[in-house]
Motif scaffolding. Structure first.
Motif, short mmCIF file in Angstrom:
data_model
loop_
_atom_site.label_atom_id
_atom_site.label_comp_id
_atom_site.label_asym_id
_atom_site.label_seq_id
_atom_site.Cartn_x
_atom_site.Cartn_y
_atom_site.Cartn_z
N ASP A 93 -9.92 -5.13 56.26
CA ASP A 93 -9.23 -3.60 55.73
C ASP A 93 -8.28 -4.60 54.68
O ASP A 93 -7.82 -5.53 54.62
N ILE A 94 -8.51 -3.96 53.34
CA ILE A 94 -7.99 -4.65 51.98
C ILE A 94 -6.63 -3.44 51.42
O ILE A 94 -6.89 -2.79 51.38
N HIS A 95 -5.96 -3.51 52.01
CA HIS A 95 -4.09 -3.38 51.69
C HIS A 95 -4.09 -3.41 49.70
O HIS A 95 -3.34 -2.43 49.85
N HIS A 96 -4.17 -4.46 49.53
CA HIS A 96 -3.05 -4.24 47.99
C HIS A 96 -4.09 -5.48 47.68
O HIS A 96 -4.99 -6.58 48.57
N VAL A 104 -7.06 -13.80 42.42
CA VAL A 104 -7.34 -13.08 42.92
C VAL A 104 -6.43 -12.95 44.95
O VAL A 104 -6.49 -14.07 45.23
N ILE A 105 -5.54 -12.48 45.01
CA ILE A 105 -4.52 -12.42 45.99
C ILE A 105 -4.33 -11.12 46.46
O ILE A 105 -4.93 -9.74 46.09
N ASN A 106 -5.17 -11.45 47.95
CA ASN A 106 -4.91 -10.09 49.07
C ASN A 106 -4.39 -9.77 50.06
O ASN A 106 -4.05 -10.86 50.56
N HIS A 107 -4.38 -8.49 50.11
CA HIS A 107 -2.63 -8.65 51.54
C HIS A 107 -4.09 -7.74 52.02
O HIS A 107 -4.39 -6.65 51.85
N GLU A 108 -4.45 -8.57 53.93
CA GLU A 108 -5.88 -8.05 54.41
C GLU A 108 -5.36 -8.33 56.37
O GLU A 108 -4.75 -9.32 56.02
N THR A 109 -6.25 -7.49 56.59
CA THR A 109 -6.26 -7.24 57.64
C THR A 109 -7.94 -6.85 58.15
O THR A 109 -8.61 -6.73 57.73
N VAL A 110 -8.27 -9.05 59.31
CA VAL A 110 -9.26 -9.38 60.08
C VAL A 110 -9.35 -8.61 60.98
O VAL A 110 -8.26 -8.41 61.95
#
Length: 138
Positions: A93-96, A104-110
């Motif tokens: 899930d990508i938050h930002h 590309v910088i992702n804040h994500e939850t795996v």
């Protein structure tokens, strides 16, 4: 004589053109860095290994931030993804997202095996392919 020489030359060009690119050549892809990373994320959630691998450079560098190597190359990634997909339901899930030029910088939850791990992932994308990725996590 001239006509025969032209036909031989033309046939040579045809044969050379049919051989395609060199085996180790890497073809640029017409995608923006953000499109490339988002294609990778969609493919991950669909467990589509071929599409995921198509987003990476053949010599991709994978790191835990800032520079601890986790591996190099698509074959390393292929083994990791195959194992994760075989184990069952995994998704991201990508938050930002932040983009800057080739990054590309992702804040994500795996989510895997009922556990959630939060990451900041930094993707370097050149010519439509991910060249390096750095994972920031606790």
């Amino acid at each position: 004589m001239f006509r025969t020489g032209v036909l031989i030359l033309f046939a040579g060009f045809l044969i050379a053109g049919c051989q395609g690119p060199a085996q180790d050549a890497e073809v640029s892809v017409a995608r923006s860095p953000l499109e490339t990373v988002n294609l990778r994320m969609r493919a991950y959630n669909e467990h589509d290994l071929d599409t995921i691998l198509s987003t990476y450079s053949k010599n991709v560098q994978i790191y835990t931030y800032p520079d601890r190597s986790l591996g190099t190359g698509k074959s390393r990634l292929e083994g990791l993804f195959e194992e994760m997909f075989r184990e069952g339901a995994v998704r991201v899930d990508i938050h930002h997202q932040i983009t800057k030029d080739s990054y590309v910088i992702n804040h994500e939850t795996v989510i895997s095996g009922g556990e959630e791990t939060e990451y900041v992932s930094i993707y370097e994308v050149r010519d439509g392919l991910i060249r390096s990725v750095r994972f920031v996590r606790d």
